[in-house]
Scaffold this motif. Structure first.
Motif: not given
Ligand SMILES: [Zn+2]
Ligand SMILES: [Zn+2]
Length: 885
Positions: A418, A423, A437, A439
């Motif tokens: 990520c 992550e 999150c 994204s």
């Protein structure tokens, strides 16, 4: 019935190679009847072309596979190639370099495209060569480690291992190749001993003027990255320095003295420098003591900014400067010559640099435990058995497997990073967004997997896993793996671990480890030595069958194989002998008006009786008994991977029994226009059976002759490759016939020897007498015509003791005397004197053995009896020679 005069394998080998494939006879079917025999090829690198080591491996595999197929087993040999990550990338890089193109200028996608293009052009090389060499694989099941199916298996395995906690990402010291720009596994580093130096450097102890600690290093440039020196806590010499620190020369840095077992009081001064960024042991010590890591060499082998004044220098240049500066500053105590082991990149020979980096690892211990157990409990059997020791040694000391490679060619690691929250997402397919999150579009890890990761799955990924295919349930576990010892750890051990983990069963039941092919001087073959034998060149020259035979003759388990031109030449002569035998048969068939014929039921043919005598001719009884014994030995030899024995037995049978004796005996009664007599039937059935026995070893020649015999006609197998393999049948053994023909052979051989010793022309007919006072005389008389013709001697047969004569040979059964021209008598006398000497020695030996109570009390009675009988024979022969002399 037309058959070319000269044996020219090049004329028919390519034809059969293609015909076998077109006819589909090597295609396996999970629905086929019979016991399953399956084997996967050790996939050759797609970069390569076959070398003679491959040819040995494929010949051994092919013999075993053809044998199983002929036994009626449901047989699969699955072929394919390996994408060979680093090896292939290097080949293509080199090719691009010739065009002045750099990989990095092309970019990843374009570069990968170029590799695929390269693969399309050259990737079939291996297949073409294997086809030409007669490998009986099922090409409809050919696999490549980067096939979509296999790539799916790779992702599945990665994800499952990750979810199980057996794959992790971590910082670790890896072997780094500054040229290839990738981490290497321990196995990809080649170690060699070189003459180096040990530099002794002294570090001043802080606040203790005049006190120094001296360390010794083979790599002085790494001192720039030292973050401690270590002494052993038990070392009395340094008891006062437990909280001290030292001044690092050249760098003006203060570093602590730490207490660690890393320092061995018995070695040198007992003080060692600690460089956590550039040495594995120091890395681990650094972890124990929370030391900072200062990386002074970068991934290009260039000194970093942290190296202060040495920044930007090549690591070897930096070494020279550091040594010079240490010397100038008075810190260099001494320089010793020192032999050390240097690790180099197996591919490009660049000196490997240990570097700390973040890599992906497989936790191997839990996998290894089951793989060890599988060998311990015999679920996997190594042949020769001593290879299991090597396997255990490695498996017990196995370290976590670094599986990430900083390459572009290979299976990209199925992990995404990520961009926002960092992550890491490990998944079968690219995730659209970060689960943590939210994204978008996480970026895939740029690394690819070690090439052995995908080949480690080969026995089940090639059969359709993770789908539960019929192939998988039929052919897994595979029956056998034949491979070289050099990939025992790279590949065999990994297959064992991964197969057990994902299939719940071993990937193969037996592993046969073959030897190396060496040249006439027993030297390893290498391009630099210029002694490499190219399989395609020698097969073109001698024929594939001859090269196969030459390899097999040397292929005893546990030994290397010596391949010489002479051996290939003599194997070609062997093929030629069989060709000529066929030619002789075909020509006589034509003269006798015999059409191509073989029995309806090949497997249970019994020799037919003569229409007049109503008896089976003795030589037919004999050849079928010999065939039977040959079948027994060849079956047993192939079953136990004693390929050399199978080759020897076949050679001996075909050349010395079938051609030299059987056909010679038969020659005596070929009659013109006799038609298909029982005699002819027996010859043809024997010849056809012998061809089947020879087929796994020499597939081309046997197919060619078998087809010409008309053996595939009406309702019979299409090819000898799927005709049944002859098995031992007790009822075919005929000891009486073997004894009788054995006696004929003995008499003829003896007469020929006498003639050779006397240096007489074989065409000159001699006269002689056979003396015997037992049943040998009757047997010899029965075969008088054959003996006289084969030995070219006119014989008298006398039931009396032999008179004194010089040109005589004796056995316990009979004496054979030839009348030689006077000039030969001296030579004969010399020969007899020599023979007498030997007999006296033999008698003395036997007497010594029989007098040795320790021996006679322990040896089996049979053996002692045999020695006694032999001694009596020697004595009888000695008396005869003495008389003659
Ligand atoms: Zn390299
Ligand atoms: Zn995120």
């Amino acid at each position: 019935m037309q058959i070319e005069k000269v044996y020219e394998p090049q004329r028919f080998e390519p034809h059969w190679a293609q015909w076998w494939i077109d006819s589909g006879i090597f295609r396996a079917s999970s629905k086929a009847p019979g016991k399953v025999f399956s084997l996967v090829i050790p996939p050759p690198n797609v970069t390569g072309s076959l070398h003679i080591g491959h040819m040995l491996e494929h010949t051994e595999i092919d013999v075993t596979v053809r044998w199983h197929r002929m036994l009626g087993d449901n047989t699969l040999w699955l072929p394919g190639t390996d994408h060979a990550g680093i090896a292939t990338q290097m080949v293509v890089e080199r090719k691009l370099a010739e065009e002045g193109i750099k990989r990095r200028d092309l970019g990843r996608e374009e570069f990968e495209k170029r590799v695929w293009e390269w693969k399309a052009e050259y990737g079939d090389n291996i297949k073409r060569q294997m086809v030409r060499l007669g490998a009986s694989c099922d090409w409809s099941r050919e696999r490549f480690t980067l096939d979509p199916g296999l790539s799916r298996a790779v992702r599945e395995v990665f994800v499952r291992l990750y979810e199980k906690g057996l794959i992790y990402r971590g910082e670790y010291m890896v072997n780094w190749c500054p040229r290839c720009h990738t981490a290497l596994s321990d196995l990809e580093v080649a170690h060699s001993d070189v003459a180096g130096h040990l530099w002794h450097i002294r570090y001043a102890v802080k606040d203790m003027p005049g006190r120094y600690l001296t360390v010794a290093t083979t790599r002085p440039e790494t001192m720039l990255g030292d973050t401690a020196v270590a002494v052993n806590p038990k070392d009395e010499r340094y008891a006062d320095l437990h909280r001290a620190s030292v001044q690092l020369p050249l760098m003006d840095r203060e570093i602590p003295v730490i207490l660690d077992e890393l320092a061995d009081p018995k070695f040198g001064t007992g003080v060692v420098k600690v460089t956590p960024s550039h040495d594995l042991n120091d890395f681990e010590a650094g972890r124990r003591h929370n030391l900072p890591k200062i990386q002074v060499i970068d991934e290009n082998g260039i000194m970093t900014a942290a190296a202060g004044p040495y920044a930007g220098l090549d690591r070897f240049e930096a070494r020279k400067r550091v040594v010079a500066d240490l010397e100038a500053s008075g810190s260099l105590v001494k320089i010793e010559d020192y032999a050390l082991s240097v690790g180099k990149c197996d591919r490009c020979k660049t000196v490997v640099e240990p570097l700390v980096s973040t890599q992906w690892f497989v936790k191997t211990k839990p996998l290894a435990e089951k793989a060890i157990e599988a060998v311990e409990t015999g679920k996997i059997e190594f042949i020769p058995a001593n290879w299991s020791k090597t396997y255990f040694e490695w498996m017990y000391n196995i370290r976590d497997w670094c599986i990430s490679r900083q390459l572009w060619w290979g299976h990209r690691i199925p992990a995404w990073h990520c961009r926002e929250c960092r992550e890491i997402i490990v998944a079968r397919e690219a995730p659209e967004r970060c689960p943590r999150c939210g994204s978008e579009a996480p970026v895939q890890d740029t690394d690819v997997l070690d090439t052995w990761f995908s080949s480690g799955l080969w026995p089940f990924s090639t059969l359709g896993w993770p789908d539960q295919t019929e192939d998988l349930s039929t052919y897994y576990p595979t029956s056998l793996l034949i491979t070289g010892f050099d990939i025992l750890f790279f590949w065999v051990a990994r297959m064992a671990m991964l197969g057990i983990e994902f299939m719940g069963d071993v990937p193969f039941r037996q592993v046969y480890i073959h030897g190396l092919v060496r040249d006439a001087d027993r030297q390893k073959m290498s391009k630099t030595k210029g002694n490499v034998v190219d399989p395609l060149v020698v097969t073109e020259k001698y024929g594939t069958d001859a090269v196969r035979m030459a390899l097999l003759q040397g292929a005893a388990p546990g030994t290397d194989i010596v391949l010489t031109e002479e051996r290939m030449e003599s194997s070609r002569a062997f093929a030629n002998k069989i060709w000529n035998a066929a030619r002789f048969l075909f020509m006589n068939m034509e003269r006798s008006g015999v059409e191509p014929w073989v029995p309806d039921r090949l497997e249970d043919y019994h020799p037919q009786p003569d229409t007049v005598t109503l008896e089976v001719p003795i030589e037919d009884r004999w050849i079928f008994s010999r065939l039977n014994s040959c079948a027994e030995q060849v079956n047993r030899a192939i079953e136990t991977y004693r390929y050399h024995e199978a080759a020897q037995v076949l050679w001996q049978f075909f050349w010395h029994e079938f051609c030299d004796w059987y056909l010679e005996l038969k020659k005596l009664d070929f009659k013109e226009n006799s038609g298909l007599t029982p005699g002819w039937r027996n010859i043809l059935a024997a010849f056809e059976t012998a061809l089947r026995l020879l087929h796994p070893a020499m597939p081309f020649l046997t197919e060619e002759l078998w087809q010409r015999l008309g053996a595939q006609a009406a309702g019979r197998p299409l090819s000898i490759a799927i005709a049944s393999f002859p098995k031992y049948r007790q009822e075919s053994t005929d000891f009486a016939a073997e004894r009788e023909i054995g006696l004929v052979q003995e008499i003829v051989t003896m007469a020929r020897t006498l003639r050779v010793e006397a240096k007489l022309d074989p065409k000159q007919q001699l006269e002689g007498t056979l003396y015997s006072r037992n049943d040998a005389l009757e047997v010899a008389k029965r075969h008088a015509t054959a003996i006289q013709k084969l030995a070219n001697v006119k014989l008298e047969f006398k039931s009396e003791a032999a008179p004194k004569s010089s040109a005589m040979r004796s056995t316990a059964q009979f004496d054979l005397a030839l009348q030689l021209p006077k000039t030969q008598e001296d030579a004969q006398r010399k020969r007899m004197e020599k023979e007498r000497e030997q007999l006296v020695k033999n008698i003395a030996n036997s007497e010594r053995q029989l007098a040795d109570e320790a021996f006679t009390s322990k040896a089996p009675a049979k053996v002692v009896d045999m020695i006694r009988t032999k001694m009596e024979d020697y004595k009888a022969q000695l008396r005869k020679i003495d008389d003659a002399l």
